[in-house]
Design a protein around this motif. Structure first.
Motif, PDB file in Angstrom:
ATOM      1  N   GLY A 267       0.767  -1.236   0.000  1.00  0.00           N
ATOM      2  CA  GLY A 267       0.000   0.000   0.000  1.00  0.00           C
ATOM      3  C   GLY A 267       0.795   1.280   0.000  1.00  0.00           C
ATOM      4  N   VAL A 268       2.125   1.195   0.035  1.00  0.00           N
ATOM      5  CA  VAL A 268       2.948   2.408   0.009  1.00  0.00           C
ATOM      6  C   VAL A 268       2.867   3.047  -1.373  1.00  0.00           C
ATOM      7  N   LYS A 269       2.662   4.363  -1.405  1.00  0.00           N
ATOM      8  CA  LYS A 269       2.677   5.124  -2.653  1.00  0.00           C
ATOM      9  C   LYS A 269       3.853   6.084  -2.601  1.00  0.00           C
ATOM     10  N   TRP A 270       4.760   5.931  -3.539  1.00  0.00           N
ATOM     11  CA  TRP A 270       6.012   6.669  -3.522  1.00  0.00           C
ATOM     12  C   TRP A 270       5.830   8.006  -4.241  1.00  0.00           C
ATOM     13  N   PRO A 271       6.210   9.129  -3.620  1.00  0.00           N
ATOM     14  CA  PRO A 271       5.982  10.445  -4.231  1.00  0.00           C
ATOM     15  C   PRO A 271       6.924  10.765  -5.384  1.00  0.00           C
ATOM     16  N   VAL A 272       8.140  10.229  -5.348  1.00  0.00           N
ATOM     17  CA  VAL A 272       9.110  10.501  -6.412  1.00  0.00           C
ATOM     18  C   VAL A 272       9.761   9.190  -6.824  1.00  0.00           C
ATOM     19  N   GLY A 273      10.302   9.183  -8.042  1.00  0.00           N
ATOM     20  CA  GLY A 273      10.957   7.982  -8.545  1.00  0.00           C
ATOM     21  C   GLY A 273      11.232   8.135 -10.025  1.00  0.00           C
ATOM     22  N   GLY A 274      12.076   7.294 -10.561  1.00  0.00           N
ATOM     23  CA  GLY A 274      12.433   7.401 -11.968  1.00  0.00           C
ATOM     24  C   GLY A 274      11.278   7.160 -12.911  1.00  0.00           C
ATOM     25  N   SER A 275      10.264   6.409 -12.450  1.00  0.00           N
ATOM     26  CA  SER A 275       9.105   6.086 -13.289  1.00  0.00           C
ATOM     27  C   SER A 275       7.813   6.413 -12.559  1.00  0.00           C
ATOM     28  N   ARG A 276       6.740   6.510 -13.356  1.00  0.00           N
ATOM     29  CA  ARG A 276       5.390   6.639 -12.816  1.00  0.00           C
ATOM     30  C   ARG A 276       4.564   5.489 -13.349  1.00  0.00           C
ATOM     31  N   ILE A 277       3.795   4.847 -12.479  1.00  0.00           N
ATOM     32  CA  ILE A 277       2.906   3.776 -12.877  1.00  0.00           C
ATOM     33  C   ILE A 277       1.489   4.162 -12.468  1.00  0.00           C
ATOM     34  N   VAL A 278       0.579   4.146 -13.444  1.00  0.00           N
ATOM     35  CA  VAL A 278      -0.797   4.560 -13.211  1.00  0.00           C
ATOM     36  C   VAL A 278      -1.740   3.479 -13.710  1.00  0.00           C
ATOM     37  N   LEU A 279      -2.728   3.134 -12.883  1.00  0.00           N
ATOM     38  CA  LEU A 279      -3.799   2.220 -13.268  1.00  0.00           C
ATOM     39  C   LEU A 279      -5.103   3.004 -13.280  1.00  0.00           C
ATOM     40  N   ALA A 280      -5.886   2.818 -14.315  1.00  0.00           N
ATOM     41  CA  ALA A 280      -7.148   3.558 -14.448  1.00  0.00           C
ATOM     42  C   ALA A 280      -8.187   2.659 -15.076  1.00  0.00           C
TER      43      ALA A 280
END
Length: 283
Positions: A267-280
């Motif tokens: 359940g951790v959501k990381w605010p920054v990182g090399g990539s973004r992963i989005v589910l919609a």
């Protein structure tokens, strides 16, 4: 709508087939559109062992299981040599998988990995030849190569069944731009929240969004700064140098990213990182 022999059931137009691959955009085959197809020969050597590819596939299969647990039909846009599809095939053996790629050169490797159980197509993501066909569509480090990314998202929306889902991974933070992005033919690195806004614009509801490659972000920053420094000095950097490392270092980085994947699953959501992963989800 297509028949079983890759022809339109309405007008009879036959889709050309190359080496067993139906080609919906044959005019773009082996062009420098979006990606250099010669890079597949190098990437395929790293995808089964590199900390980045292995852990990204593990996270994607985990998120698919969490948010879309019972899909029947899955399409991966820009499947390359089939490394993610192989992970999905192992995790969800009953799911019908389709992989598309602009360049058949990558699909030749995918066929060797996946066998005949997976449908492979040569296709332009800006013109998906399907309507209401798939339960889930994935595009993993793909749409940043395409100038018309919103047009691709609209095509994905149309190709999904009502209530279907999309999973997208993109490089994040424009400040991280480096010669590696130039070599990969990237059009952009996404600002935080940009992909989410574009998905909502075309009719999706965001289900989950997080950064990835967060724990290793300091190392990524140092690597990209080194590339920029070399560029200023007139020294050419190897854009794939981040994948070329001793086995012990690759194992160490894989352990760190493995911890990140487990925390993301929890359940951790990381605010920054090399990539973004989005589910919609399609409304």
């Amino acid at each position: 709508m297509l028949g079983t022999e890759w022809s339109c059931v309405s007008c009879g137009h036959a889709v050309p087939v190359q080496d067993g691959i139906p080609c919906f955009a044959p005019e773009l085959i082996d062009t420098m559109t979006g990606f250099d197809p010669k890079l597949f020969d190098t990437l395929v050597k790293f995808e089964t062992t590199s900390f980045w590819f292995v852990m990204r596939a593990r996270l994607l299969t985990t998120l698919l299981d969490q948010y879309f647990p019972s899909p029947r039909d899955f399409l991966e846009i820009g499947c390359g040599t089939g490394s993610v599809l192989r992970a999905l095939q192992q995790r969800f053996p009953q799911m019908r998988l389709t992989g598309s790629e602009l360049h058949p050169h990558g699909l030749a490797y995918a066929r060797g990995r996946l066998g005949d159980q997976v449908t492979l197509l040569q296709m332009d993501a800006r013109d998906i030849p399907a309507t209401g066909k798939f339960d889930v569509i994935g595009a993993f480090d793909v749409i940043e190569h395409i100038p018309e990314d919103v047009a691709v998202l609209r095509e994905i929306h149309s190709a999904l069944r009502p209530g279907g889902g999309v999973m997208i991974a993109v490089p994040q933070h424009p400040a991280l731009w480096s010669p590696a992005d130039d070599a990969a033919f990237h059009q952009r690195r996404y600002e935080r929240g940009e992909l989410e806004r574009k998905l909502e614009e075309v009719g999706f509801t965001i289900l989950h969004t997080t950064s990835f490659n967060s724990l290793l972000l300091p190392l990524m920053i140092l690597s990209r700064q080194k590339m920029l420094w070399n560029q200023r000095r007139g020294t050419k950097s190897d854009p794939l140098s981040e994948f070329k490392m001793p086995d012990w270092l690759n194992r160490a980085l894989m352990m760190i990213l493995g911890v990140e994947v487990q925390l993301t699953r929890a359940g951790v959501k990381w605010p920054v990182g090399g990539s973004r992963i989005v589910l919609a989800q399609r409304e």
